[in-house]
Scaffold this active site. Structure first.
Site, short mmCIF file in Angstrom:
data_model
loop_
_atom_site.label_atom_id
_atom_site.label_comp_id
_atom_site.label_asym_id
_atom_site.label_seq_id
_atom_site.Cartn_x
_atom_site.Cartn_y
_atom_site.Cartn_z
N GLU A 120 -15.97 22.28 20.13
CA GLU A 120 -16.63 22.31 18.82
C GLU A 120 -16.22 21.17 17.89
O GLU A 120 -17.04 20.67 17.12
CB GLU A 120 -16.37 23.66 18.14
CG GLU A 120 -17.12 24.83 18.79
CD GLU A 120 -16.45 25.36 20.05
OE1 GLU A 120 -15.33 24.92 20.37
OE2 GLU A 120 -17.05 26.21 20.72
N HIS A 164 -17.32 40.06 23.44
CA HIS A 164 -18.36 39.05 23.68
C HIS A 164 -18.97 39.25 25.07
O HIS A 164 -18.28 39.68 26.00
CB HIS A 164 -17.67 37.68 23.58
CG HIS A 164 -18.58 36.49 23.51
ND1 HIS A 164 -19.36 36.08 24.55
CD2 HIS A 164 -18.82 35.61 22.50
CE1 HIS A 164 -20.04 34.99 24.21
NE2 HIS A 164 -19.73 34.69 22.95
N ARG A 207 -13.12 29.32 24.17
CA ARG A 207 -12.89 28.64 25.45
C ARG A 207 -11.45 28.19 25.65
O ARG A 207 -10.88 28.37 26.71
CB ARG A 207 -13.79 27.40 25.54
CG ARG A 207 -15.09 27.68 26.20
CD ARG A 207 -15.87 26.41 26.50
NE ARG A 207 -16.90 26.72 27.48
CZ ARG A 207 -17.93 27.50 27.25
NH1 ARG A 207 -18.10 28.06 26.07
NH2 ARG A 207 -18.81 27.75 28.20
N GLU A 225 -22.80 23.48 7.11
CA GLU A 225 -21.40 23.68 7.52
C GLU A 225 -20.85 22.39 8.14
O GLU A 225 -20.19 22.41 9.18
CB GLU A 225 -21.25 24.86 8.50
CG GLU A 225 -19.83 25.39 8.59
CD GLU A 225 -19.64 26.43 9.68
OE1 GLU A 225 -19.67 27.62 9.37
OE2 GLU A 225 -19.45 26.04 10.86
N HIS A 252 -12.50 35.20 22.06
CA HIS A 252 -13.43 34.72 23.09
C HIS A 252 -13.42 33.21 23.30
O HIS A 252 -14.08 32.68 24.18
CB HIS A 252 -14.87 35.14 22.75
CG HIS A 252 -15.43 34.45 21.54
ND1 HIS A 252 -15.97 33.19 21.60
CD2 HIS A 252 -15.52 34.82 20.25
CE1 HIS A 252 -16.36 32.84 20.40
NE2 HIS A 252 -16.11 33.79 19.55
N ASP A 309 -21.22 24.01 14.91
CA ASP A 309 -20.45 23.23 15.88
C ASP A 309 -20.73 23.56 17.34
O ASP A 309 -19.90 23.30 18.20
CB ASP A 309 -18.96 23.43 15.60
CG ASP A 309 -18.53 24.90 15.68
OD1 ASP A 309 -19.34 25.72 16.12
OD2 ASP A 309 -17.39 25.20 15.29
#
Ligand code: UD1
Ligand code: UDP
Length: 382
Positions: A134, A236, A206, A120, A204, A98
């Protein structure tokens, strides 16, 4: 006749980890030649993820810049990926998951007239804002595909509801399960827990950026409440994430901040954990595969199967609820091993093999693989 070439295209850490088993499966199969095209959306984290599997790139577009903006990133990837796919003589392209790389490479392949398969595929939160961007990347990708590889029956149903041809959907299970099984026993625990119970933390995403410092405060409060636990957080490399988290959590007696771990060490850490606290996608599947409970710091998950078996617990993102929810889980939640890995709804460790067989089928080199069927009865779900 020229050998058939499948391009495995990816660019970030999770894609690398979940595509590596597919590369290994093509090598074992021998019918189709796997070629690795990296966009380089990530740099250090991508190299780290690949190192355990011994996979070398055939081409790296090296698009990453510091604090990259998503529109710029997309604009850099599209023409470079299209050129590389032609140059590498792609008969088939596989993308994963994604990320921006997933959608933009699929689009490049589509524009070049090269068939694309989506590993996936079909995961849906049904909310465009979470996970962002995503959820949109997944939906946009699946408009363009020749084959989709939903990991679960639920993901297959999502694709059918969107009008996809059932013959081109192969339920495979999650390649994350293949990956974490490969990694088990190949890496060393990155620290000595000193007998304390380990809680692994990664945050992490967004959509969590605006409250990341406040979520770190929640972890800080938990560390004070549970002095016999060790909170281990591999942070990250994104500077936005580090700037929010490090000032809050650095220097605490029972919180360890680490640089990103190579995958063998990460798998060892997960396997040794009492609880995984995360907003990541892949860690939800890996926790289930290892039988380690996962507290999901999201409002919604596109991986709902683990909520039914109880291995995942959706905690939400409000910092105060996160603190109280995690406190309750650590006092009275399920324990590692209580939902055993054998009842894992995400896969059986043979996803990559099914994907390699399905691509060979589409290239006229074999038969269609059977779908993976999760034995829900074994997990007490029937
Ligand atoms: C990306 C994906 C996200 C995935 C995540 C996995 C998109 C829109 N986002 O988010 O879906 O869950 O990767 O980690 O595709 N950086 C480094 N070195 C690295 C990697 C990143 O320095 O090896 C820094 C750079 O400053 C870079 C920034 O992190 O600009 C952001 O990277 P980016 O890929 O845009 O976003 P992620 O948050 O990593
Ligand atoms: N991971 C890793 N080292 C780390 C942190 C995570 O190898 O320091 C692995 C983790 O086990 C999982 C994947 O990276 O397989 C998850 O990647 P990430 O959280 O970046 O992305 P997401 O899953 O959210 O898309």
């Amino acid at each position: 006749m020229r050998e058939k070439r499948v391009i495995l295209a990816f660019g970030t850490r999770p894609e690398a980890i979940k595509m590596a088993p597919v590369h290994l499966a093509f090598e074992r199969q021998g019918a189709v030649v796997p070629v690795v095209l990296l966009t380089g959306q990530h740099r250090e984290q991508l190299e780290q993820a690949l190192s355990l599997f011994g996979i070398e790139a055939d081409r790296n577009l090296e698009v990453m810049t510091d604090r990259q903006a998503l529109p710029d990133l997309a604009a850099r990837i599209l023409p470079l990926a299209a050129g590389a796919l032609k140059d590498l003589r792609a008969d088939y392209v596989l993308v994963h998951g994604d990320t921006l790389t997933t959608f933009v490479v699929a689009w490049a392949a589509f524009l070049e007239g090269i068939p694309v398969g989506h590993v996936e595929a079909g995961l849906r939160s049904h909310r465009l804002s979470e996970p962002f961007p995503e959820e949109a990347n997944r939906r946009l990708t699946d408009v363009l595909t020749d084959l989709d590889f939903p990991p679960t029956e639920g993901a297959r149903q999502n694709l059918i509801a969107e009008g996809k041809n059932p013959d081109r959907l192969v339920v495979t299970g999650q390649t994350a399960v293949d990956a974490v099984r490969f990694a088990a026993g190949r890496g060393r625990l990155p620290l000595d827990g000193g007998g304390r119970k380990i809680v692994t933390v990664t945050l992490h995403r967004r959509e969590n950026w605006p409250r990341l410092a406040a979520l770190a405060e929640s972890i800080r409060a938990l560390a004070a409440e549970f002095p016999d636990h060790l909170f281990v957080y591999p942070v990250h490399l994104n500077p936005v994430v580090r700037e929010a988290v490090v000032p809050v959590l650095d220097g605490l007696e029972n919180v360890v901040l680490l640089d990103p771990l190579e995958y063998g060490a990460m798998a060892a850490l997960l396997g040794a954990s009492r609880l995984i606290v995360t907003d990541s996608g892949g860690l939800q599947e890996e926790g289930a595969a290892l039988g380690v409970p996962v507290a999901v710091i999201r409002n919604v998950t596109e991986r709902p199967e683990g909520l039914l078996t109880g291995i995942l617990r959706l905690i939400g993102t409000d910092p105060e609820s996160v603190r109280s929810g995690l406190s309750l889980l650590l006092r009275r939640g399920i324990l590692p091993g209580q939902v055993p890995p054998e009842t894992n709804p995400y896969g059986d460790g043979r996803a990559a093999e099914r994907i390699a067989q399905a691509v060979a089928w589409r290239l006229g080199l074999g038969t269609r693989p059977a779908d993976w069927v999760f034995a829900a009865g074994e997990a007490g779900l029937s």
